[in-house]
Design a protein around this motif. Sequence first.
Motif, mmCIF file in Angstrom:
data_model
loop_
_atom_site.group_PDB
_atom_site.id
_atom_site.type_symbol
_atom_site.label_atom_id
_atom_site.label_comp_id
_atom_site.label_asym_id
_atom_site.label_seq_id
_atom_site.Cartn_x
_atom_site.Cartn_y
_atom_site.Cartn_z
ATOM 1 N N SER A 1 5.601 -3.395 -8.708
ATOM 2 C CA SER A 1 5.493 -4.564 -9.587
ATOM 3 C C SER A 1 6.665 -5.522 -9.392
ATOM 4 C CB SER A 1 5.408 -4.124 -11.047
ATOM 5 O OG SER A 1 4.222 -3.399 -11.278
ATOM 6 N N SER A 2 7.888 -4.997 -9.372
ATOM 7 C CA SER A 2 9.052 -5.874 -9.211
ATOM 8 C C SER A 2 9.066 -6.505 -7.824
ATOM 9 C CB SER A 2 10.350 -5.103 -9.465
ATOM 10 O OG SER A 2 10.517 -4.061 -8.531
ATOM 11 N N LEU A 3 8.637 -5.744 -6.806
ATOM 12 C CA LEU A 3 8.610 -6.291 -5.455
ATOM 13 C C LEU A 3 7.609 -7.437 -5.356
ATOM 14 C CD1 LEU A 3 9.601 -6.183 -2.569
ATOM 15 C CD2 LEU A 3 7.886 -4.424 -2.087
ATOM 16 N N ARG A 4 6.443 -7.263 -5.970
ATOM 17 C CA ARG A 4 5.458 -8.358 -6.002
ATOM 18 C C ARG A 4 6.064 -9.615 -6.611
ATOM 19 N NH1 ARG A 4 1.600 -4.644 -8.307
ATOM 20 N NH2 ARG A 4 -0.096 -4.125 -6.880
ATOM 21 N N ARG A 5 6.705 -9.447 -7.766
ATOM 22 C CA ARG A 5 7.275 -10.606 -8.454
ATOM 23 C C ARG A 5 8.338 -11.277 -7.590
ATOM 24 N NH1 ARG A 5 6.804 -7.013 -12.939
ATOM 25 N NH2 ARG A 5 8.978 -6.355 -12.715
ATOM 26 N N ASN A 6 9.216 -10.470 -6.984
ATOM 27 C CA ASN A 6 10.267 -11.019 -6.124
ATOM 28 C C ASN A 6 9.678 -11.789 -4.950
ATOM 29 O OD1 ASN A 6 12.154 -9.794 -7.739
ATOM 30 N ND2 ASN A 6 12.609 -8.122 -6.328
ATOM 31 N N LEU A 7 8.689 -11.182 -4.302
ATOM 32 C CA LEU A 7 8.114 -11.780 -3.102
ATOM 33 C C LEU A 7 7.411 -13.088 -3.418
ATOM 34 C CD1 LEU A 7 7.217 -11.847 -0.150
ATOM 35 C CD2 LEU A 7 5.259 -10.419 -0.808
ATOM 36 N N PHE A 8 6.499 -13.074 -4.373
ATOM 37 C CA PHE A 8 5.709 -14.277 -4.619
ATOM 38 C C PHE A 8 6.528 -15.388 -5.263
ATOM 39 C CE2 PHE A 8 2.295 -11.172 -3.957
ATOM 40 C CZ PHE A 8 1.539 -11.869 -3.029
ATOM 41 N N GLY B 1 0.784 -1.229 0.000
ATOM 42 C CA GLY B 1 0.000 0.000 0.000
ATOM 43 C C GLY B 1 0.816 1.279 0.000
ATOM 44 N N ASN B 2 2.002 1.280 0.627
ATOM 45 C CA ASN B 2 2.810 2.498 0.737
ATOM 46 C C ASN B 2 3.963 2.557 -0.256
ATOM 47 O OD1 ASN B 2 1.705 3.950 3.203
ATOM 48 N ND2 ASN B 2 2.042 1.914 4.042
ATOM 49 N N ILE B 3 4.020 1.561 -1.141
ATOM 50 C CA ILE B 3 5.180 1.439 -2.019
ATOM 51 C C ILE B 3 4.908 2.100 -3.367
ATOM 52 C CG2 ILE B 3 6.668 -0.220 -3.212
ATOM 53 C CD1 ILE B 3 6.165 -2.088 -0.792
ATOM 54 N N ASP B 4 5.895 2.825 -3.877
ATOM 55 C CA ASP B 4 5.754 3.534 -5.147
ATOM 56 C C ASP B 4 5.363 2.577 -6.270
ATOM 57 O OD1 ASP B 4 6.576 5.883 -3.915
ATOM 58 O OD2 ASP B 4 8.687 5.503 -4.350
ATOM 59 N N ASN B 5 4.563 3.072 -7.209
ATOM 60 C CA ASN B 5 4.086 2.241 -8.310
ATOM 61 C C ASN B 5 5.225 1.617 -9.112
ATOM 62 O OD1 ASN B 5 1.315 2.536 -7.881
ATOM 63 N ND2 ASN B 5 1.217 4.442 -9.028
ATOM 64 N N PHE B 6 6.293 2.400 -9.356
ATOM 65 C CA PHE B 6 7.366 1.897 -10.211
ATOM 66 C C PHE B 6 8.103 0.721 -9.562
ATOM 67 C CE2 PHE B 6 9.867 4.646 -7.493
ATOM 68 C CZ PHE B 6 11.100 4.044 -7.429
ATOM 69 N N SER C 1 0.657 -18.249 1.916
ATOM 70 C CA SER C 1 0.424 -16.824 2.155
ATOM 71 C C SER C 1 -1.051 -16.481 2.005
ATOM 72 C CB SER C 1 1.259 -15.955 1.204
ATOM 73 O OG SER C 1 0.792 -16.056 -0.120
ATOM 74 N N ILE C 2 -1.497 -15.553 2.850
ATOM 75 C CA ILE C 2 -2.842 -14.990 2.742
ATOM 76 C C ILE C 2 -2.667 -13.478 2.682
ATOM 77 C CG2 ILE C 2 -5.149 -14.836 3.737
ATOM 78 C CD1 ILE C 2 -4.522 -17.319 5.371
ATOM 79 N N THR C 3 -3.146 -12.863 1.612
ATOM 80 C CA THR C 3 -2.962 -11.431 1.407
ATOM 81 C C THR C 3 -4.304 -10.728 1.408
ATOM 82 O OG1 THR C 3 -1.018 -11.877 0.025
ATOM 83 C CG2 THR C 3 -1.979 -9.677 -0.106
ATOM 84 N N ALA C 4 -4.521 -9.881 2.410
ATOM 85 C CA ALA C 4 -5.702 -9.012 2.424
ATOM 86 C C ALA C 4 -5.366 -7.778 1.604
ATOM 87 C CB ALA C 4 -6.061 -8.623 3.856
ATOM 88 N N THR C 5 -6.152 -7.501 0.575
ATOM 89 C CA THR C 5 -5.779 -6.448 -0.352
ATOM 90 C C THR C 5 -6.988 -5.842 -1.042
ATOM 91 O OG1 THR C 5 -4.395 -5.945 -2.294
ATOM 92 C CG2 THR C 5 -5.452 -8.098 -2.236
ATOM 93 N N HIS C 6 -6.800 -4.592 -1.531
ATOM 94 C CA HIS C 6 -7.769 -3.941 -2.399
ATOM 95 C C HIS C 6 -7.226 -3.828 -3.823
ATOM 96 C CE1 HIS C 6 -9.280 -2.403 1.538
ATOM 97 N NE2 HIS C 6 -10.432 -2.544 0.932
ATOM 98 N N ASP C 7 -5.998 -4.260 -4.029
ATOM 99 C CA ASP C 7 -5.321 -4.087 -5.315
ATOM 100 C C ASP C 7 -5.539 -5.328 -6.177
ATOM 101 O OD1 ASP C 7 -3.512 -3.847 -7.427
ATOM 102 O OD2 ASP C 7 -2.098 -2.698 -6.219
ATOM 103 N N LYS C 8 -6.211 -5.161 -7.299
ATOM 104 C CA LYS C 8 -6.561 -6.330 -8.119
ATOM 105 C C LYS C 8 -5.335 -7.028 -8.713
ATOM 106 C CE LYS C 8 -7.545 -4.012 -12.539
ATOM 107 N NZ LYS C 8 -8.593 -3.766 -13.559
ATOM 108 N N THR C 9 -4.193 -6.313 -8.825
ATOM 109 C CA THR C 9 -2.982 -6.961 -9.327
ATOM 110 C C THR C 9 -2.475 -8.001 -8.340
ATOM 111 O OG1 THR C 9 -2.405 -4.928 -10.488
ATOM 112 C CG2 THR C 9 -0.679 -6.576 -10.278
#
Length: 324
Positions: free
Chosen positions: A170-177, A162-167, A187-195
Amino acid sequence: MLTVENLSFAYDTVPVLKNISFTIQKGQHIALIGASGCGKSTLLKIIYGLMDVDEGTLFWDDQQILGPAYNLVPGQENMKFLSQGFELQAFRTVEENIGQYLSNFEPELKRGRVNELLEIVEMTAFANTKVENLSGGQKQRVALAKALANRPEVLLLDEPFGNIDNFRRSSLRRNLFAYLKRNKITSITATHDKTDILSFAEETIVIHNGEIIEKGNTLDIYNNPKNYYIASLFGEVNELPIQSVLPEKQDSGILLFYPHELQIIDNAILTARVKKSYFNGNHYLIEAVFKNSIIFIEHPKFIENSKEIGIQISAEIVDARLQM
């Protein structure tokens, strides 16, 4: 396997969660979605053991998950909960925070582990920076690395990007998952972000007013939303009467369509009048009036206000919606 059976919880006398039941297999990535205040964060806290339930049971494999009434130190050792509060030590460096709970008996292993996590969250350049000097997004990335440090079996994430810059998001998501999948971490992710949902969650749990109204394959839920509430969690959605799409049908029902499922073409039977065009990068979101209702359409070009346009929905998409 995580098993939740008939879980109910209330703050004082206000019900928050009602008869929640589901199972999650080891290594699965689950999205937890719903409108703000529906109970997502509360459910994560209960799974982690930070709250006592009014009714129901929770198990990780054969170990029952119990709250603070039964544990001097709340929280499950084999789980980590990344809340929106970060819980970092401001006057210590980034690497000190990440390695806080790692053993000091093998300094080389500890250093290697911290460096690995710094790379995953892209914070290597800030290893020796004190947390108090970081931005909110940087703190969130450090908190994520700290949660992963002791290799939890289950990672519970509450709006993790939620607090991470858009640019960088995306890379952080890929790295993490990719890391979670490689290490078979549930993992269980509570989110409002459809990505977060569409790109990485194998299954999705939908909560409405404290109850689970849908659980299943993420793609199936997205492609075949059972109601407007579920569809709206993925973005804009159009609610069209069947008779307005198929005049020959004597049916008073409603069909749901995402903006990209509507096409603007010349000489169409269905027409609408453009109200506004919103630039969204690789397309425009066209807001239009169709039979006294507002609809949204994705289109590659700008369209002037008040222009009449023709609308088409493919027969395949209409048939799929009719069969739901």
